[in-house]
Design a protein around this motif. Structure first.
Motif, PDB file in Angstrom:
ATOM      1  N   HIS A 128       0.866  -1.175   0.000  1.00 54.02           N
ATOM      2  CA  HIS A 128       0.000   0.000   0.000  1.00 54.02           C
ATOM      3  C   HIS A 128       0.904   1.226   0.000  1.00 54.02           C
ATOM      4  N   PRO A 157      -2.963   0.282  -3.628  1.00 50.31           N
ATOM      5  CA  PRO A 157      -2.185  -0.957  -3.693  1.00 50.31           C
ATOM      6  C   PRO A 157      -1.384  -1.027  -4.987  1.00 50.31           C
ATOM      7  N   MET A 178       4.699 -13.804 -10.287  1.00 54.59           N
ATOM      8  CA  MET A 178       4.329 -14.969 -11.097  1.00 54.59           C
ATOM      9  C   MET A 178       5.602 -15.708 -11.484  1.00 54.59           C
ATOM     10  N   VAL A 230      -4.514 -17.820   5.805  1.00 51.46           N
ATOM     11  CA  VAL A 230      -3.522 -17.909   4.723  1.00 51.46           C
ATOM     12  C   VAL A 230      -4.175 -17.529   3.398  1.00 51.46           C
ATOM     13  N   THR A 231      -3.346 -17.079   2.483  1.00 51.28           N
ATOM     14  CA  THR A 231      -3.810 -16.848   1.109  1.00 51.28           C
ATOM     15  C   THR A 231      -3.562 -18.117   0.316  1.00 51.28           C
ATOM     16  N   THR A 232      -4.617 -18.624  -0.308  1.00 42.02           N
ATOM     17  CA  THR A 232      -4.463 -19.836  -1.107  1.00 42.02           C
ATOM     18  C   THR A 232      -5.048 -19.604  -2.493  1.00 42.02           C
ATOM     19  N   ALA A 233      -4.637 -20.462  -3.417  1.00 41.60           N
ATOM     20  CA  ALA A 233      -5.127 -20.368  -4.787  1.00 41.60           C
ATOM     21  C   ALA A 233      -6.236 -21.383  -5.008  1.00 41.60           C
ATOM     22  N   LEU A 234      -7.254 -20.976  -5.735  1.00 43.22           N
ATOM     23  CA  LEU A 234      -8.270 -21.920  -6.207  1.00 43.22           C
ATOM     24  C   LEU A 234      -7.815 -22.473  -7.559  1.00 43.22           C
ATOM     25  N   LEU A 271       3.050 -19.169  -2.590  1.00 43.89           N
ATOM     26  CA  LEU A 271       2.054 -18.826  -1.571  1.00 43.89           C
ATOM     27  C   LEU A 271       2.281 -19.661  -0.312  1.00 43.89           C
ATOM     28  N   THR A 285      -8.141  -3.309   0.514  1.00 42.38           N
ATOM     29  CA  THR A 285      -7.853  -4.013  -0.741  1.00 42.38           C
ATOM     30  C   THR A 285      -8.016  -5.513  -0.563  1.00 42.38           C
ATOM     31  N   VAL A 297      -6.967  -8.793  -2.761  1.00 46.26           N
ATOM     32  CA  VAL A 297      -6.278  -9.301  -3.957  1.00 46.26           C
ATOM     33  C   VAL A 297      -6.971 -10.607  -4.348  1.00 46.26           C
ATOM     34  N   LEU A 304      -4.252 -13.662  -9.565  1.00 43.18           N
ATOM     35  CA  LEU A 304      -3.144 -13.322 -10.450  1.00 43.18           C
ATOM     36  C   LEU A 304      -3.612 -13.571 -11.875  1.00 43.18           C
ATOM     37  N   MET A 353      -3.465  -8.146 -11.934  1.00 42.10           N
ATOM     38  CA  MET A 353      -4.119  -8.815 -10.801  1.00 42.10           C
ATOM     39  C   MET A 353      -5.594  -8.470 -10.847  1.00 42.10           C
ATOM     40  N   CYS A 355     -10.708  -2.707  -4.521  1.00 41.78           N
ATOM     41  CA  CYS A 355     -10.013  -1.695  -3.714  1.00 41.78           C
ATOM     42  C   CYS A 355     -10.940  -0.519  -3.450  1.00 41.78           C
ATOM     43  N   LEU A 371      -7.237 -16.083  -6.010  1.00 40.78           N
ATOM     44  CA  LEU A 371      -6.654 -16.124  -4.668  1.00 40.78           C
ATOM     45  C   LEU A 371      -7.744 -15.836  -3.631  1.00 40.78           C
ATOM     46  N   VAL A 372      -7.724 -16.599  -2.566  1.00 38.66           N
ATOM     47  CA  VAL A 372      -8.685 -16.370  -1.480  1.00 38.66           C
ATOM     48  C   VAL A 372      -7.966 -16.466  -0.146  1.00 38.66           C
TER      49      VAL A 372
END
Lengths: 227, 227
Positions: free
Chosen positions: A37, A50, A133, A190-194, A219, B85, B87, B90, B101, B105, B189-190
């Motif tokens: 930020h 951001p 990435m 945590v941040t995770t990917a789907l 991640l 924000t 995110v 990606l 991304m 926001c 991302l979650v």
């Protein structure tokens, strides 16, 4: 130099025991974040947006556009502050007063310098891509000169920075009469990917690129340690 | 009033097509966030720190402490800006230039007012707790007067705010010669919760509180829609 100097601007006033002055900790927090930020002052009022970022040695690279207002001002030598935060957990104490969050937060402040040399700019973009990435740079075509010209990369030195970390169980005053029968602890976040969502124009059978696996692995590395 | 007025401070200069002026969208972004990055100007330099927050009608409540420097200045009438924000993904385009991304926001700017009336302060804390840890307020003991006195809650009106959202597949110029054989798409991302970690002093057999389930459900509601 392994220790961050503490200045009037980087001294933590609230919960000073959570301040970390180890430069390796600063690097670790910045390396775990996807966006900073970033704030500049415009007409006396802070603007906070951001921005995709990546650490490059002793600097934080900020990825923007020549069309963005924030970046125009930052590139003109205005003081900028960039804060990277990871929210690592909700802390369920036995009172709302002791309830908290676990987090890692790094704030960097200074004057950011635009990366103008074409070769350095391309290297900076590769570094940012590698962070956000990993592996993608080599999967896609090179940028055109016109594309490179539209991008603005700022280099913010890590000279003045503060780090604040909470990575603890729920705290409680020993004598405040709380019932031990109420559950207390931490809900780690945590941040995770789907599952990846392909564009409509991806031909059936197109293999998933290695870069998606690398992003998921990154991640996982960025997640906090859960005891 | 359902539309956000666009001022010089809230007009999006970069990618203006991503600006959303629907007030309901502002509320939705704020309701999905756990922390705001809050900035004040100190000696001409922006300070940016993460702060637990919750929307309460047409205001954003910011949860701080009387000991925090940021909050001392904000409470003294300095202009503050709070940015929330999420995110959301990606975006893997077929060039780094089109890579991006997905995000939501919201930036709110204005003068924040401390909540001083004891009843209003308790209600504001309940609102913040209900947002960050739904159901927890009723599971724990009430705050003491001393605890309430140590907390500072600021109320930032949602009068001047901007919202910017990207929720799109990867874009590409139609004529830039990219190979369709390169996979393109979005890695969503979650934020998710891991298994709760109890404090050492929780007696074996203590049931997990309902509030943990509610927090997980809230995280799921805050996730972006994946097409």
């Amino acid at each position: 130099m392994d220790t961050l100097p503490v200045t009037d601007r980087t001294r933590v006033s609230r919960m000073p025991q959570r301040q970390v002055t180890d430069r390796a900790a600063l690097h670790a927090v910045l390396d775990a974040g996807l966006v900073a930020h970033v704030a500049v002052v415009r007409g006396g009022v802070p603007v906070v947006l951001p921005v995709g970022c990546a650490r490059d040695g002793d600097a934080l690279l900020l990825h923007g556009s020549t069309g963005g207002g924030l970046f125009r001002e930052a590139a003109a030598g205005e003081h900028v502050t960039a804060t990277v935060t990871l929210v690592d957990g909700l802390v369920y104490a036995r009172s709302t007063s002791d309830s908290s969050m676990n987090y890692r937060c790094a704030m960097v402040t200074g004057v950011a310098v635009p990366v103008t040399d074409p070769g350095e700019k391309e290297a900076a973009l590769a570094r940012i891509t590698e962070h956000l990435m990993p592996g993608r740079w080599d999967e896609v075509r090179p940028s055109t000169k016109r594309e490179l010209a539209a991008v603005l990369v700022l280099r913010l030195p890590l000279d003045e920075a503060s780090v604040k970390i909470r990575a603890l169980p729920a705290s409680s005053e020993p004598d405040d009469g709380e019932s031990r029968e109420v559950w207390a602890g931490v809900l780690p976040l945590v941040t995770t990917a789907l599952a990846p969502v392909p564009n409509d124009d991806v031909p059936p059978g197109t293999p998933l690129p290695v870069s998606l696996d690398l992003a998921v692995a990154q991640l996982e590395r960025s997640a906090p340690l859960v005891r």
